[in-house]
Enzyme design. Structure first.
Site, PDB file in Angstrom:
ATOM      1  N   HIS A 201       0.902  -1.211  -0.058  1.00 10.78           N
ATOM      2  CA  HIS A 201       0.152  -0.051  -0.132  1.00 10.78           C
ATOM      3  C   HIS A 201       0.771   1.514   0.066  1.00 10.78           C
ATOM      4  CE1 HIS A 201      -3.964  -1.959   0.917  1.00 10.78           C
ATOM      5  NE2 HIS A 201      -2.983  -2.820   1.738  1.00 10.78           N
TER       6      HIS A 201
ATOM      7  N   THR B 118      -8.990   6.155  -1.446  1.00 13.36           N
ATOM      8  CA  THR B 118     -10.209   5.516  -1.613  1.00 13.36           C
ATOM      9  C   THR B 118     -11.107   6.549  -1.564  1.00 13.36           C
ATOM     10  OG1 THR B 118     -10.000   4.671   0.284  1.00 13.36           O
ATOM     11  CG2 THR B 118      -9.689   3.167  -1.269  1.00 13.36           C
TER      12      THR B 118
END
Ligand code: 26Q
Length: 798
Positions: free
Chosen positions: A352, A648
């Site tokens: 990530h 996101t």
């Protein structure tokens, strides 16, 4: 379940719990009774689901993550199980108001930000798609801290979520497992067979708590298993007999601190002993539970990779690699090669971040001290790896050192995952390309087939369906309700582009959501914001690379322009910020201070009053995001290109009709592919330009225009009530005297240009609402359903 049955169950639960009927219950009692009824319903559904997937012998996925940012559960469960209406009415008949009960439902804040929320979105989607999936994490007594701003400075307060949140958890004391820390390892040969034993370790019991997860439009229920660290029943009598009375008891109290608190760090790590113990607790306890269940079912571990996929969410659970090896070698008599084959085929890993300061490394000393056997196994993994790499790369010592799992006195968790997992993925196209070309290049060269992209996605039934009921109703009316099961259906909205009635409805709904947010801000901040002004929002963790500073600099620039020409045709704007800073990240806290100072300065200036407002909302969290995001018109996604792995939040704004102002970073690139130049506001350097400028030698001073100089001078002048010399200095050089790697100054001019484009587009209501419509229509690809299916097909082979 009909209303009558709902009423019966509520009364029954209330009677058992509190000895009264629902109509006599306090809000808190009614809340607990309601949650209990739903928990039991999920429990029943889970039993049926489990029976069916067991009979079918389906492969299971286990999602290992130090974080699940669950948020609230009550409304989500009612919504998913199609029981919202039934219970709203049942409660009404019982004299209870369901909205009052929603307010009591605490945020389960068992995560920091994007990574933790992603894990929760994936559990929702996996369940909705009927995949047998289990999440594993830790039952932190204290989740992410509650943020309070005192005199502009962030203060952290404990988040005692279990006070109310424990209604969702079902303890399974009988399934507790033992996890060992410290001590020593003895190795010997017995009849030619290699044997090992551990001595002098201390034992912690890991007790699982089940947190059930419902899925939308299905009877399936999955679970999140949260481990809680407990004192073992038996004390270390040997320590007592050594006369180590105090130490023996001290070690025992230490045990329970392991699951005490979530580390409030985000892309900014410290190698703390307690954190390592949390990670090992998670990995060891979960793997023991997984293997126990598998052996019960199949009597062997030979077929583990065929029936089980274990996913490592960033490197935080990377200890799954050596722990699975340990369990296979030491407790199940496998030889190294067989054990390694099983481990490889079972494990997969998502990265990530590409920022090197965020790549996890542990000192060999600490690692060995806490997990001597795991260290020995890690060493052997490294030894065999280096042998193979040497055969491939020859004696290129630089490369070998870079790829090593253990080097320079440290264990590198990303390399451990790269060495062991059968699949590795990034979280957006750009991010995956950067992994392949950059930090993971040398691994990529050897086994390119292991590296794939799975662009992140969101549980849009929460972020649109629940958070924005008015928009959801309009969509239902226009395109039917198929979009709630298949997000691609949202594209059907495109045929309403330029449809005056639909545009008017979209604008009305946005306005309603803005009023709702304005009311919240009035209550929380005591600031009146105008719902007719443009709502421009940046909510996310506070980090230099996310460049909240860029937004602030522009606000002051706008302020100056308005002051210079107070009667100009200025678009009234409200800038809204929300962000938590990691507790020890001083620079981030200074930035919060600056935002608060700017908001006080701007909001109290009579000349700009009705044109410019700045708000910092305290304690940004999932439940606040659900109020803020549907009200946003402009979504700020302005990280320096190449640093935001995906993002996101950008997707959540988009599906609520927010238009992005952003750099070509992370998933913004893919949002741009969906909506095109006409429907977003792109600015700034591209990732390769950032790279090139950095290599060529970035000189911030070259980019400072007179307008920007004027803004920077305001920060150091004291007119904001404080002087922010430190922050200004950080935009030119970092604390090592090296130029600012986030290049805020280099992107300022183009950002200001893009913000002018925003104002121009917004002035044309039809144009802007059409942009908003296209964003909603094109957001379907960012559904977590799509992501999860890609994981299932390409990584987990479910
Ligand atoms: C590590 C060690 C010790 C203590 C804490 C940590 C730690 C904790 C959390 C390190 C990193 C995190 C969180 C990282 C994170 O949220 N990353 C984000 O993940 C999102 C989901 O993929 C992406 O969309 C974001 O771009 C990425 O920043």
């Amino acid at each position: 379940m009909n209303k009558k049955q709902a009423i019966e169950r509520l009364n029954q639960a209330c009677m058992r719990l509190f000895g009264c009927n629902m109509d006599e219950a306090t809000d808190k009692q009614a809340y607990k009774a309601l949650c209990t009824v739903l928990r039991n319903e999920m429990y029943d559904r889970r039993r049926a689901f489990k029976k069916s997937y067991k009979e079918e012998g389906r492969k299971q996925v286990y999602y290992m993550s130090m974080e699940f940012l669950v948020g609230t559960s009550l409304r989500n469960n009612l919504y998913n199980m199609g029981l919202e209406k039934t219970f709203t009415e049942a409660l009404k008949d019982l004299g209870q108001d369901i909205t009052a009960l929603y307010e009591l439902d605490p945020d389960a804040g068992l995560g920091n930000g994007g990574l933790g929320r992603l894990a929760s979105c994936y559990m929702d989607s996996l369940t909705g798609l009927d995949y047998p999936a289990t999440g594993f994490s830790i039952r932190y007594e204290f989740g992410i801290f509650k943020q309070q701003i005192v005199d502009g400075w962030q203060m952290e307060l404990p988040d005692n979520w279990l006070q109310m949140g424990d209604v969702w958890l079902v303890p399974k004391e009988d399934d507790a497992v033992e996890v060992r820390f410290g001590g020593e390892v003895n190795e010997w040969y017995d009849n030619g067979k290699f044997k090992i034993a551990q001595h002098g370790y201390s034992t912690v019991m890991a007790v699982p708590y089940n947190f059930y997860i419902s899925g939308y439009g299905t009877q399936s229920v999955n679970k999140l298993v949260l481990w809680s660290a407990k004192l073992p029943q038996s004390f270390d009598m040997a320590a007592f007999s050594r006369g180590d009375y105090v130490r023996a008891l001290e070690q025992n109290t230490m045990a329970e601190t392991i699951s005490k608190v979530l580390y409030p760090a985000d892309d900014h790590i410290q190698g703390k002993r307690l954190r390592l113990k949390q990670q090992y607790l998670l990995c060891s306890a979960s793997l023991q539970a997984i293997l126990r269940e598998h052996k019960k079912k199949y009597g062997t571990l030979d077929n583990l990779p065929d029936k089980v996929a274990i996913h490592i969410n960033d490197t935080h659970p990377a200890l799954c690699v050596p722990e699975l090896m340990r369990l296979l070698l030491d407790e199940n008599d496998y030889g190294w090669d067989e054990a390694w084959d099983i481990t490889r085929r079972t494990l997969s890993y998502t990265n990530h971040t590409v920022m090197s300061e965020a790549l996890e490394r542990w000192s060999v000393e600490l690692y060995k001290e806490q997990m001597p056997r795991i260290y020995a196994i890690t060493q052997e993994i490294n030894r065999r790896l280096m042998e193979k790499l040497r055969a491939y790369y020859g004696n290129d010592e630089g490369k070998l050192n870079w790829m090593a799992v253990i080097a320079n006195g440290e264990v590198r968790m990303a390399n451990l995952c790269l060495a062991a997992c059968h699949m590795v993925n990034g979280v957006s196209q750009l991010h995956t390309d950067i992994l392949k070309e950059g930090i993971f290049h040398d691994y990529y060269q050897i086994t390119p087939e292991r590296f794939i992209n799975v662009t992140n996605g969101i549980a849009y039934r929460r972020w649109l369906g629940q958070a924005n009921p008015e928009l959801t109703d309009l969509l239902r009316e226009l395109i039917g309700d198929g979009f709630l099961k298949d997000a691609n259906d949202l594209e059907k909205l495109l045929k309403y582009k330029n449809d005056a009635r639909v545009l008017a409805e979209l604008a009305r709904i946005k306005h309603d959501n803005k009023v709702r947010l304005a009311n919240y801000i009035a209550k929380a901040n005591g600031v009146k914001v105008d719902p007719n002004s443009l709502f421009d929002v940046q909510v996310k963790r506070l980090h230099e690379y996310k460049r909240q500073m860029l937004n602030v600099l522009h606000i002051l620039h706008l302020y100056n322009q308005i002051k210079d020409n107070p009667n100009g045709p200025w678009q009234p704007r409200t800038f809204i910020f929300g962000a938590k800073a990691s507790a020890g990240y001083i620079r981030a806290k200074q930035i919060i201070s600056l935002i608060v100072a700017v908001s006080n300065f701007v909001n109290n200036d009579h000349d700009v009053r009705d044109k410019l407002k700045v708000v910092f909302v305290e304690d940004y969290r999932v439940s606040l995001a659900e109020i803020i995001i549907p009200a946003a018109e402009i979504s700020e996604q302005i990280s320096v290109a190449g640093k935001e792995a995906s993002g996101t939040g950008n997707m959540k704004f988009m599906i609520n009709g927010g238009v992005t102002i952003g750099t070509l970073d992370g998933a913004n690139v893919e949002i741009h592919q969906q909506v095109g130049d006409e429907n977003m506001f792109l600015f700034g350097m591209h990732a390769d330009e950032v790279e090139n400028l950095w290599r060529a030698g970035y000189d911030p001073n070259r980019f400072i225009t007179p307008e920007l100089r004027r803004v920077l001078d305001m920060l150091t002048s004291g007119i904001l009530g404080q002087r922010f010399d430190d922050l200004v200095a950080s935009l030119t050089t970092n604390r090592f005297g090296v130029a600012d790697a986030y290049m805020t100054i280099a992107d300022f001019n183009d950002y200001a240009r893009a913000q002018r484009d925003v104002a121009a587009a917004y002035a044309d209501k039809t144009r802007f609402t059409n942009m908003s419509l296209v964003n909603i229509a094109k957001a379907g690809i960012f559904s977590a359903d799509r992501s999860v299916k890609e994981y299932a097909d390409k990584i987990w082979n479910l």
